[in-house]
Write a protein that holds these residues in place. Structure first.
Motif, PDB file in Angstrom:
ATOM      1  N   VAL A  36       2.860   5.989  -3.142  1.00 44.46           N
ATOM      2  CA  VAL A  36       3.918   6.684  -3.876  1.00 44.46           C
ATOM      3  C   VAL A  36       3.554   6.771  -5.351  1.00 44.46           C
ATOM      4  O   VAL A  36       3.742   7.816  -5.995  1.00 44.46           O
ATOM      5  CB  VAL A  36       5.276   5.967  -3.708  1.00 44.46           C
ATOM      6  N   ASN A  37       3.016   5.683  -5.904  1.00 41.89           N
ATOM      7  CA  ASN A  37       2.644   5.665  -7.317  1.00 41.89           C
ATOM      8  C   ASN A  37       1.538   6.674  -7.604  1.00 41.89           C
ATOM      9  O   ASN A  37       1.551   7.337  -8.657  1.00 41.89           O
ATOM     10  CB  ASN A  37       2.186   4.265  -7.712  1.00 41.89           C
ATOM     11  N   TRP A  38       0.578   6.815  -6.693  1.00 39.81           N
ATOM     12  CA  TRP A  38      -0.494   7.793  -6.896  1.00 39.81           C
ATOM     13  C   TRP A  38       0.079   9.207  -6.973  1.00 39.81           C
ATOM     14  O   TRP A  38      -0.271   9.988  -7.878  1.00 39.81           O
ATOM     15  CB  TRP A  38      -1.534   7.720  -5.770  1.00 39.81           C
ATOM     16  N   PHE A  39       0.971   9.531  -6.043  1.00 37.49           N
ATOM     17  CA  PHE A  39       1.575  10.860  -6.066  1.00 37.49           C
ATOM     18  C   PHE A  39       2.419  11.057  -7.326  1.00 37.49           C
ATOM     19  O   PHE A  39       2.396  12.138  -7.931  1.00 37.49           O
ATOM     20  CB  PHE A  39       2.420  11.091  -4.810  1.00 37.49           C
ATOM     21  N   TYR A  40       3.150  10.034  -7.721  1.00 38.19           N
ATOM     22  CA  TYR A  40       3.964  10.112  -8.939  1.00 38.19           C
ATOM     23  C   TYR A  40       3.074  10.394 -10.156  1.00 38.19           C
ATOM     24  O   TYR A  40       3.383  11.276 -10.975  1.00 38.19           O
ATOM     25  CB  TYR A  40       4.736   8.800  -9.116  1.00 38.19           C
ATOM     26  N   LYS A  41       1.966   9.670 -10.288  1.00 38.92           N
ATOM     27  CA  LYS A  41       1.051   9.873 -11.411  1.00 38.92           C
ATOM     28  C   LYS A  41       0.445  11.282 -11.381  1.00 38.92           C
ATOM     29  O   LYS A  41       0.312  11.935 -12.434  1.00 38.92           O
ATOM     30  CB  LYS A  41      -0.075   8.836 -11.377  1.00 38.92           C
ATOM     31  N   ILE A  46       8.815   1.440 -10.326  1.00 36.96           N
ATOM     32  CA  ILE A  46       7.425   1.214  -9.912  1.00 36.96           C
ATOM     33  C   ILE A  46       6.890  -0.097 -10.478  1.00 36.96           C
ATOM     34  O   ILE A  46       6.105  -0.789  -9.831  1.00 36.96           O
ATOM     35  CB  ILE A  46       6.533   2.401 -10.343  1.00 36.96           C
ATOM     36  N   LYS A  47       7.322  -0.448 -11.686  1.00 33.49           N
ATOM     37  CA  LYS A  47       6.855  -1.701 -12.298  1.00 33.49           C
ATOM     38  C   LYS A  47       7.354  -2.913 -11.518  1.00 33.49           C
ATOM     39  O   LYS A  47       6.717  -3.963 -11.528  1.00 33.49           O
ATOM     40  CB  LYS A  47       7.316  -1.769 -13.750  1.00 33.49           C
ATOM     41  N   GLU A  48       8.505  -2.760 -10.851  1.00 35.44           N
ATOM     42  CA  GLU A  48       9.005  -3.849 -10.004  1.00 35.44           C
ATOM     43  C   GLU A  48       8.220  -3.901  -8.697  1.00 35.44           C
ATOM     44  O   GLU A  48       7.943  -4.980  -8.168  1.00 35.44           O
ATOM     45  CB  GLU A  48      10.492  -3.637  -9.714  1.00 35.44           C
ATOM     46  N   TRP A  49       7.865  -2.730  -8.180  1.00 33.56           N
ATOM     47  CA  TRP A  49       7.076  -2.682  -6.940  1.00 33.56           C
ATOM     48  C   TRP A  49       5.661  -3.175  -7.167  1.00 33.56           C
ATOM     49  O   TRP A  49       5.104  -3.899  -6.351  1.00 33.56           O
ATOM     50  CB  TRP A  49       7.012  -1.242  -6.416  1.00 33.56           C
ATOM     51  N   LEU A  50       5.062  -2.706  -8.267  1.00 34.50           N
ATOM     52  CA  LEU A  50       3.648  -2.965  -8.537  1.00 34.50           C
ATOM     53  C   LEU A  50       3.503  -3.459  -9.974  1.00 34.50           C
ATOM     54  O   LEU A  50       3.089  -2.703 -10.860  1.00 34.50           O
ATOM     55  CB  LEU A  50       2.821  -1.687  -8.349  1.00 34.50           C
ATOM     56  N   PRO A  51       3.833  -4.697 -10.251  1.00 31.26           N
ATOM     57  CA  PRO A  51       3.807  -5.188 -11.628  1.00 31.26           C
ATOM     58  C   PRO A  51       2.453  -5.091 -12.309  1.00 31.26           C
ATOM     59  O   PRO A  51       2.370  -4.989 -13.516  1.00 31.26           O
ATOM     60  CB  PRO A  51       4.264  -6.645 -11.502  1.00 31.26           C
ATOM     61  N   THR A 102       0.832  -1.212   0.000  1.00 28.91           N
ATOM     62  CA  THR A 102       0.000   0.000   0.000  1.00 28.91           C
ATOM     63  C   THR A 102       0.862   1.255   0.000  1.00 28.91           C
ATOM     64  O   THR A 102       0.464   2.280  -0.564  1.00 28.91           O
ATOM     65  CB  THR A 102      -0.957   0.036   1.207  1.00 28.91           C
ATOM     66  N   GLN A 103       2.040   1.195   0.617  1.00 28.32           N
ATOM     67  CA  GLN A 103       2.954   2.335   0.574  1.00 28.32           C
ATOM     68  C   GLN A 103       3.447   2.586  -0.844  1.00 28.32           C
ATOM     69  O   GLN A 103       3.565   3.732  -1.279  1.00 28.32           O
ATOM     70  CB  GLN A 103       4.128   2.093   1.527  1.00 28.32           C
TER      71      GLN A 103
END
Length: 306
Positions: free
Chosen positions: A124-129, A202-207, A119-120
């Motif tokens: 991070v991905n939401w803020f990045y997007k 990010i793709k490694e964190w959240l494939p 979830t962390q």
């Protein structure tokens, strides 16, 4: 999630906050919810799985609130971004999110910790997007670093302000202050050319991240906003411009304000849009149709699994 299962999740949330996760037994949840032990285990294999369901419910609620604030707004509007963070912080406070989070770290359970770690990454991905929306594609290589730095700054500002001011802490003031510091930070990082973490990480964190329901929601919202901009720029006839705008607004309402979007009426509205003479819109409308098909499929799949 069916209504009864959802109510068990909400009841468990209440007990976990009031008594603590460790001190709350499965029997407590069964008694408080008025269900049988068999029903409980039909819903959840363990108390840990139930806690994950609580966190999932909280994250889904936050995501819906943040997406709702984007409807009809420009993706690069900083004030909307501030409101989204404000809504998130209020939701965390209302549902005692950080109290529950502390219970996870105390439990030292590897599955719970793995879930929180994921979830962390999602946060991070939401803020990045959103930073790509705010600052543009040309700064994309630097925006994962900026998202991580901003989150650290925001959380630390909240932490120390709360230590000093307690309940008198003004969340909106802290968020606004932090966002103002963010704007020159992004420019400085981009001009320096320095990168700590490649966004491909990010793709490694959240494939599976690009295909999540929440991401599709954001993509649909962005496409609808872009179509509205096209309509205002390209229509010379006021009647046709208004008709196009009303159709787009109708699709927004149906997709994001209805619990079960009626796909047949959305498809009909899209067909009407395709009949209007908007230059270069056909490809965009086809892409929008594909995203809506995928989004509805995700909703139906989730409904079946629950």
């Amino acid at each position: 999630m069916n209504n009864r299962k959802q109510q068990v999740v909400k009841n468990a949330h209440h007990l976990f906050v009031e008594k603590g996760f460790q001190a709350t037994s499965i029997q407590d949840i069964i008694d408080y919810s008025g269900i049988s032990k068999g029903t409980f285990y039909n819903y959840f294999s363990s108390k840990n799985e139930l806690l994950i369901a609580v966190f999932t419910w909280l994250h889904t609620t936050i995501e819906q609130e943040r997406n709702q604030l984007l409807v009809g707004k420009s993706l690069n509007d900083v004030d909307v971004f501030v409101k989204q963070i404000d809504a998130q912080m209020k939701n965390h406070h209302k549902h005692k999110f950080f109290t529950l989070l502390e219970e996870v770290f105390v439990s030292n359970d590897p599955d719970l910790k793995a879930y929180i770690k994921k979830t962390q990454f999602i946060e991070v991905n939401w803020f990045y997007k959103r930073f790509i929306d705010l600052f543009g594609q040309e700064k994309k290589p630097y925006l994962l670093d900026c998202a991580i730095m901003f989150l650290g700054m925001l959380h630390r500002n909240f932490h120390y302000n709360f230590m000093v001011n307690g309940t008198n802490t003004d969340p909106h003031e802290i968020i606004t202050y932090s966002v103002k510091r963010l704007l020159p930070l992004v420019d400085e990082v981009a001009s320096s050319g320095d990168i700590l973490l490649d966004p491909q990480t990010i793709k490694e964190w959240l494939p599976s991240c690009p295909n999540t329901k929440n991401q599709i929601e954001q993509d649909i919202s962005a496409a609808l906003i872009d179509l509205k901009k096209q309509a205002h720029k390209q229509f010379t006839d006021e009647f046709e411009r208004q008709k196009c705008t009303e159709l787009i607004s109708f699709i927004e309402e149906e997709m994001f304000k209805q619990s079960n979007p009626r796909k047949f009426v959305v498809d009909s509205a899209l067909h009407s849009l395709k009949e209007l003479p908007v230059n270069n819109s056909k490809t965009n409308l086809e892409e929008l149709q594909t995203m809506i098909d995928q989004y509805v499929s995700e909703l139906q799949s989730t409904a079946r699994s629950n």
